[in-house]
Design an enzyme around this catalytic site. Structure first.
Site, PDB file in Angstrom:
ATOM      1  N   ASP A  88       0.769  -1.205   0.022  1.00 17.63           N
ATOM      2  CA  ASP A  88      -0.058   0.032   0.134  1.00 17.63           C
ATOM      3  C   ASP A  88       0.707   1.104   0.011  1.00 17.63           C
ATOM      4  O   ASP A  88       2.015   1.307   0.554  1.00 17.63           O
ATOM      5  CB  ASP A  88      -0.872  -0.001   1.187  1.00 17.63           C
ATOM      6  CG  ASP A  88      -2.248  -0.681   1.081  1.00 17.63           C
ATOM      7  OD1 ASP A  88      -2.534  -0.815  -0.149  1.00 17.63           O
ATOM      8  OD2 ASP A  88      -2.724  -0.755   2.099  1.00 17.63           O
ATOM      9  N   TRP A  89       0.539   2.165  -0.553  1.00 17.36           N
ATOM     10  CA  TRP A  89       1.259   3.473  -0.711  1.00 17.36           C
ATOM     11  C   TRP A  89       1.094   4.076   0.886  1.00 17.36           C
ATOM     12  O   TRP A  89       0.083   4.245   1.322  1.00 17.36           O
ATOM     13  CB  TRP A  89       0.624   4.654  -1.894  1.00 17.36           C
ATOM     14  CG  TRP A  89       1.262   5.781  -1.772  1.00 17.36           C
ATOM     15  CD1 TRP A  89       0.925   6.965  -1.128  1.00 17.36           C
ATOM     16  CD2 TRP A  89       2.528   5.931  -2.524  1.00 17.36           C
ATOM     17  NE1 TRP A  89       2.037   7.941  -1.579  1.00 17.36           N
ATOM     18  CE2 TRP A  89       2.808   7.473  -2.299  1.00 17.36           C
ATOM     19  CE3 TRP A  89       3.395   5.125  -3.467  1.00 17.36           C
ATOM     20  CZ2 TRP A  89       3.867   8.012  -2.956  1.00 17.36           C
ATOM     21  CZ3 TRP A  89       4.494   5.671  -3.839  1.00 17.36           C
ATOM     22  CH2 TRP A  89       4.922   7.147  -3.813  1.00 17.36           C
ATOM     23  N   ASP A 190      18.238  -3.399   9.413  1.00 15.97           N
ATOM     24  CA  ASP A 190      18.631  -2.347   8.844  1.00 15.97           C
ATOM     25  C   ASP A 190      18.273  -1.005   9.283  1.00 15.97           C
ATOM     26  O   ASP A 190      17.712  -0.005   8.518  1.00 15.97           O
ATOM     27  CB  ASP A 190      18.637  -2.688   7.431  1.00 15.97           C
ATOM     28  CG  ASP A 190      19.525  -1.588   6.403  1.00 15.97           C
ATOM     29  OD1 ASP A 190      20.256  -1.016   6.861  1.00 15.97           O
ATOM     30  OD2 ASP A 190      18.923  -1.620   5.080  1.00 15.97           O
TER      31      ASP A 190
END
Length: 282
Positions: A88-89, A190
């Protein structure tokens, strides 16, 4: 960036794609905003790497979702040999770093009885051996820093001076964790500032994970390399899952790994950073 033709786009598991526009998304993937009549998506593509490249990220998002706000996975797969991941954006905004620190601490409260993960990650530029280990020192030394030093040496980015300091640091790690065993925590893997964002609703969110179970101080060490985390972040973390005393004496062990990753991937631009970290180990 690979040009995606209409035949490629038509194979996506999305109906009525209206537009596909390149966007910034790091140096590893080709990234796109994809629009349909009723939705906006974020898509990452790995040309020629196949589906397995994003399997690790999908699992990482799933694991982090136990304790953190993460992107919603829509689909992943392979088209003509290219791996893709559709999320999803996310509209990015601002937020409270104290809340971000609390969220990372809650991730680290997800524990395991061994260090590692149920699969290796071999599809990236730096392969990761995640074979289960009973001790952190064995996992971190033998499956993280020793292999990375070998890669650096093969690339001509290692020397006798670096190795001399490295051997001192390496022995410190072994000696310390032999006497001070730690509980394996779920790690983002990360955790630089670009992978810890805030949504337009001001909620903290973790993206682009490289998960495994390890010493939580690894993630915290990474947060110190390039900045972007303020005092409120560490206060929120410490109020939720207090950091063990003496962290400032251990943080270099993890700053080292992240700096060497950048030397391996991007060259001696990051050499001074690496050498500055190693110089404290005499």
């Amino acid at each position: 960036m690979k040009k995606l033709d209409q035949e490629w786009i038509n194979q996506l598991p999305l109906k009525n794609v209206q537009s596909l526009s390149p966007v910034s998304g790091g140096d590893i993937n080709d990234s796109y905003q994809v629009k349909t009549p009723d939705h906006v998506y974020f898509m990452k593509v790995q040309p020629g790497r196949g589906k397995q490249f994003f399997d690790h990220e999908v699992e990482g998002i799933h694991l982090l979702s136990q304790a953190a706000n993460v992107p919603t996975v829509v689909s992943s797969g392979e088209i003509n040999g290219d791996g893709f991941l559709i999320l999803d954006w996310i509209d990015v905004g601002s937020g409270n770093q104290y809340d971000l620190g609390k969220m990372v601490a809650n991730v680290h409260k997800v524990h395991n009885d061994q260090f590692g993960l149920d699969h290796n990650f071999d599809a990236g530029k730096i392969p990761k051996n995640n074979h289960w280990q009973d001790t952190w020192q064995k996992f971190y030394v033998e499956q993280r820093i020793d292999p990375l030093v070998k890669i650096a040496a093969k690339k001509g980015r290692w020397n006798d001076s670096r190795d001399q300091h490295y051997q001192v640091m390496r022995q410190q790690i072994i000696d310390y964790y032999t006497k001070h065993p730690v509980t394996p925590s779920l790690l983002h893997g990360d955790l630089w500032s670009g992978n810890a964002i805030f949504t337009s609703k001001h909620e903290p969110m973790l993206i682009d994970p490289d998960v495994y179970f390890g010493d939580r101080e690894y993630d915290l060490g990474v947060t110190t390399v390039f900045g972007g985390f303020d005092r409120d972040f560490y206060r929120g973390y410490n109020d939720t899952y207090p950091i063990e005393p003496g962290f400032e004496n251990r943080v270099g062990w993890y700053r080292f790994y992240y700096a060497l990753v950048h030397v391996v991937l991007f060259g001696e631009t990051f050499g001074p950073l690496l050498d500055g970290i190693l110089s404290s180990f005499n």
